[in-house]
Design an enzyme around this catalytic site. Structure first.
Site, PDB file in Angstrom:
ATOM      1  N   CYS A 142       0.825  -1.210   0.000  1.00  0.00           N
ATOM      2  CA  CYS A 142       0.000   0.000   0.000  1.00  0.00           C
ATOM      3  C   CYS A 142       0.864   1.267   0.000  1.00  0.00           C
ATOM      4  CB  CYS A 142      -0.980  -0.030   1.163  1.00  0.00           C
ATOM      5  SG  CYS A 142      -2.387   1.093   0.890  1.00  0.00           S
ATOM      6  N   HIS A 235      -4.270  -4.856  -0.001  1.00  0.00           N
ATOM      7  CA  HIS A 235      -3.972  -5.421   1.316  1.00  0.00           C
ATOM      8  C   HIS A 235      -4.350  -6.900   1.375  1.00  0.00           C
ATOM      9  CE1 HIS A 235      -2.796  -1.802   3.534  1.00  0.00           C
ATOM     10  NE2 HIS A 235      -3.727  -1.147   2.853  1.00  0.00           N
ATOM     11  N   GLU A 237      -2.891  -8.927   2.974  1.00  0.00           N
ATOM     12  CA  GLU A 237      -2.588  -9.382   4.337  1.00  0.00           C
ATOM     13  C   GLU A 237      -3.750  -9.150   5.296  1.00  0.00           C
ATOM     14  OE1 GLU A 237      -1.713  -5.011   4.709  1.00  0.00           O
ATOM     15  OE2 GLU A 237      -1.590  -6.548   3.129  1.00  0.00           O
TER      16      GLU A 237
END
Length: 342
Positions: A142, A235, A237
């Site tokens: 990001c 994202h 994650e």
């Protein structure tokens, strides 16, 4: 993990063309095995939550990985105890003499600022300079990805009028790329950002390649040709409820440029549990990256500076892709569906 095959096997040429790791017996016997050494520069306010998300992904690999945590000295974190930072984190100066297989740089909620106005910008640039000689491969996420693309490759940040918020489709650009090997033609990726990147700047730089791209979110995954740097603008994650927590936080702040998260709650009903629709591709990306690093990093990490200087990082690719759909027709995924994906 690589497969070990008999010397001269005809399938070797096909496997090589599909960028599949295949070792013949002499190569396999020369391999030496050790744990991977990784360092995480955690720029997110909620350190422990981000640590957990990243370690959860790293743990899915069969490889043994040793982790160090890095912090900035020029920014005071307000969402984690000072004791936690003192106990587990060190500034760049503590690691400058170390070499690592990989560096992970998180995002940060500062994408609305000019890079030069971020209070730790100079320190961030020093980390990039250090990693270019002491780290074999870096994964940026990001804001970290946008900042590194700007500083290292002149890719400009593009401010958005409204936050790109939700889960968006990404078209696979290369079926046999090491990092996205095994991806479906369409992957879903969470995004939560107030800026994007100038795609013309990426296309003009021959060192960069777009690995996934979507009609709403644009590039989702970018990498250098030798995979020494990987840039995830979304994202993968994130956990299942992260976007929901961010939405409630932003609404509590009275933010007017944050839309309802798209393609996230079934039928856009926040009373229902969100759809965790990106987990498989997140795990696959991180396994692929860790495996590539494992297969190509030297056993002796002290060799990394010389390899970086000579640009010998294992896989130098000449194939070039422009962002596009992998399909020949005009299909756009998830325009409508019973699950409320739009």
């Amino acid at each position: 993990m690589p497969i070990k095959i008999p010397g001269g096997l005809p399938a070797r040429a096909i496997l090589d063309s599909e960028r599949i790791f295949a070792l013949e017996k002499p190569e396999a016997e020369r391999q030496r095995v050790r744990p991977l050494k990784m360092v995480i520069l955690n720029l997110m306010p909620k350190k422990i939550e981000t640590e957990t998300q990243l370690l959860r992904l790293i743990s899915k690999s069969p490889l043994q990985v040793e982790i160090d945590f890095m912090k900035t000295s020029t920014h005071e974190s307000k969402h984690v105890s000072a004791d936690h930072l003192v106990k587990f984190y060190e500034p760049l100066e503590a690691y400058e003499g170390n070499c690592y297989d990989g560096l992970i740089v998180t995002g940060a909620p500062v994408e609305h600022l000019r890079f030069e106005d971020v209070d730790y910008w100079d320190e961030f640039k020093r980390v990039l300079d250090w990693s270019s000689t002491h780290v074999f491969s870096t994964m940026y996420m990001c804001w970290g990805a946008m900042a590194a693309l700007y500083q290292r490759y002149g890719v400009h940040k593009m401010d958005l009028d409204e936050k790109l918020f939700g889960v968006f489709s990404q078209f696979l650009q290369d079926e046999y790329c090491f990092l996205t090997n095994g991806f479906d033609e369409i992957a879903l990726q969470p995004h939560s950002r107030l800026a994007g990147v100038n795609e013309a700047d990426i296309a003009a730089n021959p060192e960069l390649q777009v690995l996934t791209w979507g009609p709403q979110a644009g590039p989702g995954l970018i990498a250098t040709r030798d995979f020494s740097e990987v840039f995830a603008l979304g994202h993968w994650e994130y956990g299942k409820y992260t976007l929901a927590e961010e939405y409630r936080r932003d609404m509590a702040k009275g933010m007017s440029n944050v839309p309802f998260p798209r393609n996230y709650f079934p039928n856009d009903d926040p009373a229902l549990a969100p759809l965790f629709s990106w987990r498989a591709h997140a795990n696959l990306l991180w396994r692929n990256w860790l495996n590539w690093v494992y297969q190509t990093t030297p056993y002796d990490l002290s060799e990394v500076p010389q390899l970086r200087a000579e640009r010998r990082l294992g896989t130098d690719r000449s194939i070039r892709h422009a962002p596009c759909s992998p399909r020949d027709d005009q299909f756009l995924p998830f325009d409508t569906s019973g699950y409320g994906l739009k």
